[in-house]
Enzyme design. Structure first.
Site, PDB file in Angstrom:
ATOM      1  N   GLU A   1      -6.866  -0.815 -14.971  1.00 29.77           N
ATOM      2  CA  GLU A   1      -7.368  -1.302 -13.687  1.00 29.77           C
ATOM      3  C   GLU A   1      -8.096  -0.194 -12.922  1.00 29.77           C
ATOM      4  O   GLU A   1      -9.123  -0.439 -12.293  1.00 29.77           O
ATOM      5  CB  GLU A   1      -6.217  -1.873 -12.858  1.00 29.77           C
TER       6      GLU A   1
ATOM      7  N   ASP B   1       2.238  -3.513  -9.342  1.00 35.74           N
ATOM      8  CA  ASP B   1       1.999  -4.850  -9.887  1.00 35.74           C
ATOM      9  C   ASP B   1       2.420  -4.939 -11.347  1.00 35.74           C
ATOM     10  O   ASP B   1       3.093  -5.890 -11.759  1.00 35.74           O
ATOM     11  CB  ASP B   1       0.521  -5.214  -9.753  1.00 35.74           C
TER      12      ASP B   1
ATOM     13  N   LEU C   1      -1.495 -12.460  -5.705  1.00 32.12           N
ATOM     14  CA  LEU C   1      -0.296 -12.641  -6.524  1.00 32.12           C
ATOM     15  C   LEU C   1      -0.413 -11.898  -7.848  1.00 32.12           C
ATOM     16  O   LEU C   1       0.352 -12.131  -8.772  1.00 32.12           O
ATOM     17  CB  LEU C   1      -0.048 -14.131  -6.779  1.00 32.12           C
TER      18      LEU C   1
ATOM     19  N   HIS D   1       0.826  -1.213   0.000  1.00 33.00           N
ATOM     20  CA  HIS D   1       0.000   0.000   0.000  1.00 33.00           C
ATOM     21  C   HIS D   1       0.865   1.271   0.000  1.00 33.00           C
ATOM     22  O   HIS D   1       0.420   2.336   0.419  1.00 33.00           O
ATOM     23  CB  HIS D   1      -0.971   0.018   1.181  1.00 33.00           C
TER      24      HIS D   1
END
Length: 385
Positions: A163, A175, A128, A36
Site C-alpha cells: 500500500e 488495517d 472499512l 491516525h
C-alpha cells in the site's frame, strides 16, 4: 459466506476456464478507536468485521500473473519478471503490489505464476479497509501457493509495504493487522511500535449491544493529499518536540507542545496524543465495566478528529450527531476520514430505530441516503477451501 464462496469459484472458472486450487478470504475492519495513531507508533483497537473479500487462486506453470476482479472489467496480466512497483496502477495495484512485495522474500526465479480472481462484499471507499481485505486475502493465498511460510505479522507488513510503495498511500499497519488477526467478539489492541497484539474480549453479545456502520456514501482515498499532509504534520511535530515519533509523548507534554508548535501542528499532535490515551482507556473500560462504558471515549474521539485533525465531513458529523441524539451509547467517524463511514454503539433493541432516524436526518439535510448496517467482530483471514 457460503454464497460468496460459490460466487468466487464460479467467477474464477468463468474468467480462466478452469477450477481454482483454493479459495481464501480476509475481512474488512472497523476501527473501534485509535485513528491516525498507527503511523505514529501509537495504539489502535480495531475489529475484523463480517464483510469479506475472497480470492480464488490457481498456480501456473509459467511466470505469468493474471488478476481479475468482479468489480472491474477485464483481466490484468503481467510477468513476475516484469513486476515494477512504479508501473502498477488502478485496482490491480493492490493484488499485484502484494505479489511484488512477497516476491522480494524468495530467491530469484523460485516462484511460479498465479491466476487470481477477487470478489468482495466489503463496501469500497467507506473507511472499512476494503484495500487491506484484498491485500490480506491475496497475501494468504500466495503464502500458501508459493509455500513461503511467512507469519501473519510478516504478511501484515507485506500488505503495508504494497500500500505504501505501490499504491502510494502512506498508511500504517493497523488495517492489515486487523484483517489477519481478528477473532469473533474480540478487538485487537495493537501496539504499532512493537507490533505486539493482544486480543481483548468485547462482550457485546452478553451486554446486548452492537455496532452500526453508517456508510455516508461519500468516497475517500488514502492516496489523496489530505492523508499525506496529516502524516507530515505529525512527523514535523515529533521532530520539533525532539522525539522519534508521537508515541513518545503523553498528555503531560501538551503544555510544552503548545509553546513550541504552530497552531495547526499542535492540534494534529494533540489529537494523536489524546487518541492514544483514549484507546488505552477504552480497553480498560471494557475489562472493568463492560462495553456500555466506552461510549464517551467514542464521542470524544470524533470531536478530536473533527476539530483537531480536521478529517471529518458534514455527512460524517451528521451521522454521529444523529446517532447520539437517537440514543446511541457513543459514535464516531471511523477510518482515514475525508468521507467514508461512522460507527455507532447501540443497544440491540434500538438498532432499527437509530438506523431509520439517521436515514431520515440525511434526507432532511439533502444528503445522499446512507447505507446503515450492523457489523460484528469476525475471524481474520483464512483459507476457505
Amino acid at each position: 459466506m457460503t454464497e460468496l464462496l460459490r460466487q468466487g469459484t464460479e467467477y474464477f472458472t468463468g474468467e480462466f476456464g478452469v477450477a481454482p486450487d483454493g479459495l481464501w478470504s480476509a475481512p474488512g475492519r472497523v476501527n473501534v478507536i485509535g485513528e491516525h495513531t498507527d503511523y505514529n507508533d501509537g495504539f489502535a483497537f480495531p475489529i475484523a468485521i463480517d464483510k469479506r473479500t475472497t480470492v480464488a487462486a490457481r498456480a501456473r506453470e509459467d511466470r505469468m500473473l493474471r488478476v481479475a476482479s468482479s468489480a472491474f472489467p477485464g483481466v490484468v496480466e503481467t510477468s513476475l519478471d516484469g513486476l515494477d512497483p512504479d508501473s502498477l496502477n488502478g485496482w490491480a495495484a493492490y493484488p499485484l503490489g502484494v505479489a511484488w512485495a512477497m516476491s522480494r522474500t524468495a530467491p530469484a526465479g523460485a516462484l511460479t505464476g498465479v491466476d487470481l480472481a477477487l470478489s468482495s462484499d466489503v463496501p469500497a471507499g467507506a473507511g472499512l479497509s476494503s484495500s487491506a481485505a484484498v491485500e490480506c486475502a491475496v497475501a494468504l493465498a500466495l503464502n500458501d501457493l508459493w509455500q513461503l511460510g511467512l507469519s501473519r505479522q510478516e504478511l501484515a507488513r507485506i500488505g503495508q509495504l504494497a500500500e505504501n510503495r505501490v499504491v502510494g498511500a502512506p498508511t500504517g499497519i493497523m488495517d492489515q493487522s486487523a484483517s489477519l488477526l481478528g477473532e469473533p467478539d474480540h478487538g485487537i489492541l495493537l501496539d504499532c511500535q512493537s507490533l505486539k497484539t493482544e486480543s481483548v474480549a468485547l462482550g457485546f453479545a452478553a451486554a446486548g449491544v452492537g455496532l452500526l456502520v453508517i456508510d455516508t456514501r461519500t468516497s475517500h482515498s488514502h492516496a489523496d493529499g489530505g492523508y499525506a499532509s496529516r502524516r507530515r504534520s505529525c512527523e514535523d511535530g515529533a521532530r520539533t518536540m525532539g522525539v522519534g515519533s508521537l508515541r513518545a509523548l503523553g498528555t503531560e507534554d501538551l503544555p510544552r507542545a503548545a509553546t513550541l508548535l504552530d497552531g495547526q501542528t499542535f492540534r494534529r499532535v494533540r489529537h494523536v496524543i489524546t487518541e492514544n490515551q483514549r484507546v488505552l482507556d477504552t480497553v480498560a473500560a471494557l475489562r472493568t465495566a463492560g462495553p456500555t462504558a466506552i461510549g464517551p471515549f467514542l464521542n470524544e474521539s470524533h470531536v478530536s478528529m473533527r476539530d483537531d485533525f480536521e478529517i471529518s465531513t458534514p455527512e460524517l458529523d451528521l451521522a454521529v450527531s444523529s446517532a447520539q441524539e437517537l440514543g446511541a451509547l457513543g459514535a464516531r467517524m471511523t477510518g482515514g476520514g475525508f468521507g467514508g463511514a461512522a460507527i455507532a454503539l447501540v443497544r440491540n433493541g434500538d438498532a432499527s430505530r437509530v438506523a431509520e432516524g439517521i436515514a431520515r436526518d440525511f434526507s432532511r439535510a439533502g444528503f445522499t441516503a446512507p447505507h446503515v448496517f450492523p457489523v460484528s467482530a469476525s475471524a481474520g483471514a483464512r483459507r476457505e477451501q
